[in-house]
Design an enzyme around this catalytic site. Sequence first.
Site, short mmCIF file in Angstrom:
data_model
loop_
_atom_site.label_atom_id
_atom_site.label_comp_id
_atom_site.label_asym_id
_atom_site.label_seq_id
_atom_site.Cartn_x
_atom_site.Cartn_y
_atom_site.Cartn_z
N GLU A 176 0.81 -1.23 0.00
CA GLU A 176 0.00 0.00 0.00
C GLU A 176 0.84 1.27 0.00
O GLU A 176 0.30 2.37 0.05
CB GLU A 176 -0.93 0.08 1.22
CG GLU A 176 -1.83 -1.09 1.45
CD GLU A 176 -2.69 -0.94 2.71
OE1 GLU A 176 -2.57 0.11 3.40
OE2 GLU A 176 -3.45 -1.86 3.00
N GLY A 177 2.16 1.16 0.02
CA GLY A 177 3.00 2.33 0.24
C GLY A 177 3.21 2.63 1.71
O GLY A 177 3.79 3.66 2.06
#
Length: 338
Positions: free
Chosen positions: A305-306
């Site tokens: 997701e970062g």
Amino acid sequence: MSGVYSDFTALRAALSDLPEPDRSAEENARRHDSQLTKPPGALGRLEDCVFHLAKWQRHAPCLETVHILVFAGNHGVTAQGVSAFPAEVTVQMVANFRHGGAAINQLAKLHKASLAVIDLELDRPTRDFTGAAAMDDAECLAAVNAGAAAVPSDADLLLLGEMGIGNTTTAAALSAALMGGTGQDWTGHGTGVTGASLKTKVAAVDTALAWHGTALSDPLEALRRVGGRELAAMTGAILEARRRSIPVLLDGFVVCAAAAVLARLKSGALDHCLAGHVSAEPGHRRLLERLGLDPLLDIGMRLGEGSGAAVALGILRAAIACHTGMATFAGAGVSSGN
């Protein structure tokens, strides 16, 4: 300036003339750092981060405008039983991102960063790369172009993340294609597969490597054949950021596999990138070593997701706060010892 690549030849050509860092801006940052009320080098890698930002931003380093891009794609290889979650979870998690319920939403809010989620034909997964190319040329280029087009022109820093059930299998296959080795060398637990399921995942990577053979020796062919849309998009985004002289903070294994395509195409293509963290996925540490990237954090994250890069953003903000807020020796009336 945004890259729209009509074919792989145009994409390769874009790598032939990449902006170099601004050494004058870097030297100005170093000069200012030398006047701050601390011994030289006392802030360690915080200082290195400041100098990195300065030379790629081409001015006094700042983090006023930070953008996080999360790319989502679905993968045909999930038919092999390589994930603990079904493919429909990709769509469900994209909805969760857009409703503000995921970890990356909280981290973006904490660090005052904008967050955009770009889903890439989730209703049309890539082909199962154990017996076919994941994408044809047009599909791969469309994803690369989507990534390039998503890069905001006003970014002081770009963070990249991904979502895609099955994409740690894809990252393992792509890493093996680019760097050499077997499925065993690059495959980890991903969403939590163990035992027989992990063996199935390793076997899927090895089957893909054997099926595609020497075609994988070309990095763009490797991306097309055993990559995924979200990986191709991140490759495009990283390249576009370099063309715009925007520094990039990389996330985990999947993001770095996408970045590795550029590293294999051109030496120094990732010079504008920092590695936010090293994840618990074993292939990530190996890949960072091969890319020559030293992660800012090693805290056992493996979410995607970062999220790891977003946690590392706090390190960069700390670096900028010290660089811009500390007094100089002259201003504070402190002897510099020189």
